[in-house]
Design a protein around this motif. Sequence first.
Motif: not given
Length: 185
Positions: A126-134
């Motif tokens: 997909p054009a963008s993804v949601e990721l958690v900052v570790t």
Amino acid sequence: MVSTNDLKNGMVLDLDGQLWSVIWFQHHKPGKGNTVVRTKLKHVLTGKVVDRTFNSDTKVDTAQVDRREFQYLYNDGESYVFMDTSTYDQINLAEDVVGDGKNYLLENANVTIAIHDGTPLYIDLPASVELVVTYTEPGLQGDRSTGGTKPATVETGLQIQVPLFITTGETVKVDTRDGSYLGRV
């Protein structure tokens, strides 16, 4: 076989035994002479981009590339395992097929895999993804020597530049084409 007059973006051509994807094309009529079709072609496996010009109405071979939805399951250490969402069949892809997409893959994420003659060629994210900052250092309000950004590591291990106000544990939206920060979620 298809005429060069019928080319479309995304079409995959079989030229000299290699697969090339049409990125851009334009019909050009010079002052004198016949009409030509200018194209930018991207090699499907290596990603190399070339300019190529064809005479109008030249016949070129097209390749049948099947694009299907798959769900990413896990990485077993040697390969990435995906499941076809319609048939529930699983396939294993080597790291070179997945490429930089591994930096954006989370379990249960849906991707499109292009398959030609039973061989997976590449994955479309997909054009963008949601990721958690570790992990990220705390940003200091007066520190503007870096243009107001700082490095942050996300849950896939990718390191990106984020604004100073982002803290560890926040979810950010990341562009999968260039790895840039798009915003907070």
